[in-house]
Design an enzyme around this catalytic site. Structure first.
Site, PDB file in Angstrom:
ATOM      1  N   CYS A 148       0.833  -1.204   0.000  1.00  0.00           N
ATOM      2  CA  CYS A 148       0.000   0.000   0.000  1.00  0.00           C
ATOM      3  C   CYS A 148       0.871   1.259   0.000  1.00  0.00           C
ATOM      4  CB  CYS A 148      -0.978  -0.030   1.166  1.00  0.00           C
ATOM      5  SG  CYS A 148      -2.351   1.121   0.994  1.00  0.00           S
TER       6      CYS A 148
ATOM      7  N   HIS B 205      -3.755  -5.446   1.079  1.00  0.00           N
ATOM      8  CA  HIS B 205      -3.583  -5.815   2.485  1.00  0.00           C
ATOM      9  C   HIS B 205      -4.044  -7.261   2.671  1.00  0.00           C
ATOM     10  CE1 HIS B 205      -2.657  -1.764   3.853  1.00  0.00           C
ATOM     11  NE2 HIS B 205      -3.672  -1.315   3.140  1.00  0.00           N
TER      12      HIS B 205
END
Length: 508
Positions: A340, A444
């Site tokens: 991310c 994630h």
């Protein structure tokens, strides 16, 4: 219907408040949720206001606190935005992004948010009412402590909510910290008379030793306050339940043979560090969270986590010496993964023309992947599933990020993701460098799938990888927690506290 609490407007809602942060509120809601759910009671978790950098994505594309997603799992439910209607994600020391019903509405400093809370109260109450109509019971988690005098005005997280919703409350304290009777009595005495009236019991958490030695103190506390101690929860060794926000550095004891060394730099606004719980728990991995770059003594793999202020954390990475340490690590044959915000830092530039996370501007990245990222107000929130480019390994997780990445590095993707957002064809995701030493992804939960985890560990240098089923381990830990709590706080007593009739089937 039980006669235990007929005077409450919401007798089937129970709020768990704590004497301090990390007293055991999240854990207690998780435990109670599983105890009830496995006995055929439909129950939902609820947290009016959460402040955390660990978050999750609901099925309908909303963002909530990670702890509420774990509690939903304990309740055998899919998470929804109503379970955490207000989420605050700090991006400076005095400000945070405010997320309401799963969507970001902007950044506010502490004073702005305090003044805004009265407007949020009705939305919080509406979410709770929807859950109360849908489920037999609702378990509410407070935030911090109800005795924080400076935050009492406009409170929506603790007694402010309990008074408006009109529900009973229990207060939990952590005896392992010391001073448990002072914590409980002090908290109780700082409440108003109407707030005291809704306290139905105290819970003492994380007790070690012979409980009979504690009983004189329990009797004294009940005599002093008129409030019973409902349960003394034992200290459960090596318990793993995903942390709400604080980084959990506890690791399993393991032998040093064949360990893969993993280092995770902890920058000021690092987020979703629960991505690495599976690495901490894997029997062949030594995963260490490190803030000070001078404490980094080498590793096989460096993983850059997500960030709530990616340009600010990138600047910290450079100023603290971590950027130089990462380059040296690669020269010595190490591997790097960015997740991310950490993925964005691996690129050549990060642009924030609208000041989404901080002041408008651009920052030069680590230049380890040939790409640039532009932040925008439209946050990507979605659950994703797909396979690696070779088609051999499944991937499943979620995306939470502001920004779009473009560049030549994306021509070497890691995954093909199933169609999302109306797109008909699979979507390429992630990237790698030409030397196959640096990879990055927006996903994630990347390490949670056992086959893909095995592949990534082998790529990082681990020979003879042992399979580790993290999903099964998580489920076993929730059951273990529920067993420990139910042993000292019986199901029938919990039902009575919630004014619930006992279900016909009470066997597990």
């Amino acid at each position: 219907m039980s006669e235990s609490t007929p005077s409450f407007r919401h007798p089937h809602t129970l709020m768990v408040q704590g004497t301090t942060s990390d007293a055991g509120k999240s854990i207690m809601v998780t435990a109670l949720g599983r105890i009830l759910a496995r006995r055929q009671v439909s129950v939902a978790p609820f947290k009016p206001q959460n402040m955390a950098l660990n978050s999750a994505v609901t099925a309908d594309g909303g963002e909530i606190g990670r702890a509420q997603a774990v509690q939903a799992e304990a309740c055998l439910l899919e998470p929804t935005v109503d379970m955490n209607p207000v989420l605050l994600k700090p991006n400076t020391d005095i400000g945070a992004q405010v997320i309401v019903h799963g969507k970001a509405i902007g950044n506010m400093d502490a004073t702005e948010y305090h003044n805004y809370k009265p407007e949020l109260l009705q939305q919080v109450l509406q979410s709770h009412e929807r859950l109360a109509q849908q489920y037999q019971a609702v378990l509410v988690e407070g935030a911090g402590s109800p005795a924080e005098i400076n935050l009492r005005e406009n409170d929506i997280a603790n007694m402010g909510f309990a008074e408006e919703a009109d529900c009973p409350v229990v207060i939990v304290a952590d005896i392992d910290r010391g001073g448990v009777f002072a914590h409980l009595l002090g908290t109780y005495e700082l409440l108003s008379e109407t707030e005291k009236a809704r306290i139905k019991g105290f819970i003492i958490n994380r007790f070690r030793g012979d409980v009979s030695l504690l009983e004189p103190g329990l009797d004294w506390l009940e005599e002093r306050t008129g409030v019973p101690v409902l349960a003394v929860i034992p200290y459960v060794m090596d318990l793993h339940i995903e942390a709400e926000d604080a980084i959990n550095q506890q690791q399993k004891q393991r032998d040093d043979y064949q360990l893969l060394k993993v280092a995770v730099p902890v920058y000021p606004r690092a987020s979703n560090h629960t991505d690495f719980d599976v690495l901490r728990l894997h029997p062949q991995v030594d995963c260490e969270f490190i803030r000070d770059a001078s404490q980094f003594k080498g590793a096989d793999l460096i993983v850059l986590p997500g960030s709530k202020n990616v340009r600010g954390d990138l600047a910290w990475l450079k100023e603290s010496g971590w950027a130089d340490a990462i380059r040296r690590h690669l020269r010595l044959g190490g591997k790097v993964i960015g997740i991310c915000g950490g993925y964005q830092m691996l690129g050549e530039w990060i642009h924030d023309p609208e000041g989404i996370e901080s002041a408008p501007g651009s920052s030069e990245g680590l230049a380890l992947l040939a790409m640039e990222t532009t932040l925008s107000g439209a946050k990507t929130l979605r659950n994703v599933a797909g396979r690696s480019i070779c088609g051999q390994f499944a991937v499943k997780g979620y995306e939470i990020h502001a920004g779009i990445s473009r560049g030549a590095a994306l021509d070497a993707p890691l995954f093909q993701i199933a169609p999302v957002d109306g797109v008909q064809e699979p979507v390429a995701e992630g990237s790698r460098n030409a030397e196959d030493t640096v990879i990055g992804s927006y996903i994630h939960g990347l390490f949670d799938r056992s086959e893909l985890l095995d592949h990534l560990l082998q790529w990082a240098g681990l020979d003879g990888v042992e399979a580790f089923d993290y999903a099964a381990f998580r489920e076993q830990q929730i059951e273990r927690l529920a067993d420990e709590v139910e042993a000292v706080w019986p199901f029938e007593q919990i039902c009575k506290l919630l004014s619930l009739d006992l279900p016909d089937a009470t066997a597990q």
